[in-house]
Design an enzyme around this catalytic site. Sequence first.
Site, mmCIF file in Angstrom:
data_model
loop_
_atom_site.group_PDB
_atom_site.id
_atom_site.type_symbol
_atom_site.label_atom_id
_atom_site.label_comp_id
_atom_site.label_asym_id
_atom_site.label_seq_id
_atom_site.Cartn_x
_atom_site.Cartn_y
_atom_site.Cartn_z
ATOM 1 N N ALA A 264 0.780 -1.221 0.075
ATOM 2 C CA ALA A 264 -0.093 -0.085 0.072
ATOM 3 C C ALA A 264 0.777 1.343 0.046
ATOM 4 C CB ALA A 264 -0.836 0.005 1.218
ATOM 5 N N ALA A 265 2.084 1.197 0.537
ATOM 6 C CA ALA A 265 2.841 2.433 0.799
ATOM 7 C C ALA A 265 3.219 3.194 -0.787
ATOM 8 C CB ALA A 265 3.846 2.244 1.715
ATOM 9 N N LYS A 269 -3.162 4.964 -3.700
ATOM 10 C CA LYS A 269 -4.409 4.167 -4.377
ATOM 11 C C LYS A 269 -5.252 4.058 -3.253
ATOM 12 C CE LYS A 269 -1.833 2.557 -8.138
ATOM 13 N NZ LYS A 269 -0.392 2.668 -7.538
ATOM 14 N N ASP A 285 1.995 -3.177 4.364
ATOM 15 C CA ASP A 285 3.132 -2.742 3.601
ATOM 16 C C ASP A 285 4.221 -3.554 4.500
ATOM 17 O OD1 ASP A 285 4.234 -0.867 1.134
ATOM 18 O OD2 ASP A 285 5.688 -1.386 2.417
ATOM 19 N N ASP A 311 4.274 -8.993 5.579
ATOM 20 C CA ASP A 311 4.754 -9.269 4.268
ATOM 21 C C ASP A 311 3.459 -10.314 3.591
ATOM 22 O OD1 ASP A 311 5.790 -10.932 2.327
ATOM 23 O OD2 ASP A 311 7.458 -11.748 3.563
ATOM 24 N N ASP A 333 -0.642 -4.100 -5.608
ATOM 25 C CA ASP A 333 0.241 -3.264 -6.406
ATOM 26 C C ASP A 333 1.537 -3.742 -6.150
ATOM 27 O OD1 ASP A 333 1.045 -0.969 -7.882
ATOM 28 O OD2 ASP A 333 0.305 0.521 -6.608
ATOM 29 N N CYS A 386 3.857 -1.009 -12.066
ATOM 30 C CA CYS A 386 4.215 0.211 -12.891
ATOM 31 C C CYS A 386 5.429 -0.212 -13.695
ATOM 32 C CB CYS A 386 4.485 1.243 -11.871
ATOM 33 S SG CYS A 386 5.565 1.078 -10.550
HETATM 34 C C1 LIG Z 1 4.599 -0.073 -6.106
HETATM 35 S S1 LIG Z 1 4.539 0.180 -4.431
HETATM 36 C C2 LIG Z 1 3.060 0.669 -4.024
HETATM 37 C C3 LIG Z 1 2.480 1.916 -4.401
HETATM 38 C C4 LIG Z 1 0.972 2.192 -3.644
HETATM 39 N N1 LIG Z 1 0.347 1.101 -3.986
HETATM 40 C C5 LIG Z 1 0.509 3.474 -3.879
HETATM 41 O O1 LIG Z 1 -0.445 3.634 -4.941
HETATM 42 O O2 LIG Z 1 1.130 4.564 -3.475
HETATM 43 C C6 LIG Z 1 4.911 -1.363 -3.806
HETATM 44 C C7 LIG Z 1 4.965 -1.371 -2.280
HETATM 45 O O3 LIG Z 1 5.136 -2.553 -2.069
HETATM 46 C C8 LIG Z 1 5.736 -2.855 -0.920
HETATM 47 N N2 LIG Z 1 6.399 -4.284 -0.602
HETATM 48 C C9 LIG Z 1 7.583 -5.114 -1.448
HETATM 49 N N3 LIG Z 1 7.550 -6.156 -1.066
HETATM 50 C C10 LIG Z 1 6.153 -6.415 -0.064
HETATM 51 C C11 LIG Z 1 5.839 -7.553 0.703
HETATM 52 N N4 LIG Z 1 6.465 -8.798 0.439
HETATM 53 N N5 LIG Z 1 4.608 -7.500 1.398
HETATM 54 C C12 LIG Z 1 4.185 -6.210 1.462
HETATM 55 N N6 LIG Z 1 4.642 -5.158 0.882
HETATM 56 C C13 LIG Z 1 5.636 -5.280 0.237
HETATM 57 C C14 LIG Z 1 6.932 -1.851 -0.925
HETATM 58 O O4 LIG Z 1 7.413 -1.497 0.292
HETATM 59 C C15 LIG Z 1 6.364 -0.688 -1.577
HETATM 60 O O5 LIG Z 1 5.815 0.090 -0.772
#
Ligand SMILES: C[S@@+](CC[C@H](N)C(=O)[O-])C[C@H]1O[C@@H](n2cnc3c(N)ncnc32)[C@H](O)[C@@H]1O
Length: 436
Positions: A264-265, A269, A285, A311, A333, A386
């Site tokens: 989410a971070a 979205k 996240d 995770d 995402d 993306c």
């Molecule tokens: C593409 S960004 C998300 C952007 C966000 N959805 C937005 O619209 O602002 C991908 C996110 O996935 C997180 N991430 C990566 N591996 C992950 C995991 N195994 N579990 C949860 N989050 C994860 C990253 O820290 C990152 O913040």
Amino acid sequence: MTYSTLKKDSLAFSLLGAAQAIALVRDGAALPQALTQVFAQSAAPAPTRGAIQDIAYRTMRGIGRAETLLGNLASRPPEPTLLHCLLCAALCLLADVDDPAYENFTVVNQAVTAVSSDPQMAHAKGMVNAVLRRFLRERDALVAVAVKTPFGLWNYPVWWIDRMKAAYPQQWQAILTAGNTAPPLTLRVNRRKTSVAAYLETLASHAITARQIGPDAIRMDTAMPMAQIPGFEDGLASVQDAAAQLAAPLLDLQDGMRVLDACAAPGGKTCHILETAEVDLTALDNNPKRLQRITQNLQRLQLEAKLQLGDASVGSQGDDWWDGQLFDRILADVPCTASGIVRRHPDIRWLRRKTDTEQLATLSAKILDNLWQMLRPDGKLLLVTCSVWPQESEAQAVAFAARNNARRLPAPGQLLPTADAGQDHDGLFYALFQKC
Ligand SMILES: C[S@@+](CC[C@H](N)C(=O)[O-])C[C@H]1O[C@@H](n2cnc3c(N)ncnc32)[C@H](O)[C@@H]1O
């Protein structure tokens, strides 16, 4: 490195700051973090920070050509790395004849001043003067030679160019070109607080021109710092690309639904979902620092979600961050190479390695399979990346549907980044699945 003898509002100061940021990127730092470090160390005032940032971003978009030119202009590679980076930044400014930011003679003088101010580089001031002056005298001929190589022409690593050609035999040149343009400032209007029409009027009352390019999306005619966007602090609008604004509507949300935003971070979205419907939303996240940014965004927009550090690739047995209750909607995402947003993050192409795609696609497949277990029958999961690399996007979607017998619903698929006036968005991928 010393900034002490340079005036803080001089181009020499900005060139030095940009060169330092570029040197940090060469060492593996992301450009925003590199700039934060430079701003702190140099104590640059706000207008100078803007100039440093502008030069650093221009250089990231043009460094392939600048390095090619430098290879042809200098008898040996300039040392130290900072000198190399400073020369590249100056060459990028001088080579940009379509959108010159400074007078040519100012760039040359100030580059020499910057080099002279630093004990480690001062020995090279004559060389810098000679190289930049020769470039100006022979610019057309030197550029004509540099653009004969793919690296000098396109400003991407050669493996990136080759891969783009293979994936998009018709569109690869347009995609690479779009990645080298400065992106527009696109806003998402918060429909809980205002409407697009009313917000456009607010902008007009501040003499700011903009136009609607999506249900909640408006494109500003001129970029501006976030703090100057009318109503930003009050949550009337957020910065978000038009393609990223497709996620919330595709989720087909209804009030009362249980929704998981699994990666989410920083919450772009997440917030759009909450602006769209009254849902019970969990924002997950695995990065605690990035999770804090969701909190900041929720606070500014006065929205609420359950924030969860965890995770997304584990937990479907109800033994980790998940409470075992199925979700009606899941937004995935997933982490990816970000190859579709290089116009906003021109450093990405230089930071990625060829092998990253496979590693990230493997992690994302694991995340998707895990999340699928948390979806209720008939529920919908939206995969977003993306990236423009098919391995992370369409091939990932096809393999996921086959592994899980998921029904694929209509969704935009691969949006290719373009920079024409009517269709301006980043390169995102969308695939929507329903559980049978
Ligand atoms: C593409 S960004 C998300 C952007 C966000 N959805 C937005 O619209 O602002 C991908 C996110 O996935 C997180 N991430 C990566 N591996 C992950 C995991 N195994 N579990 C949860 N989050 C994860 C990253 O820290 C990152 O913040």
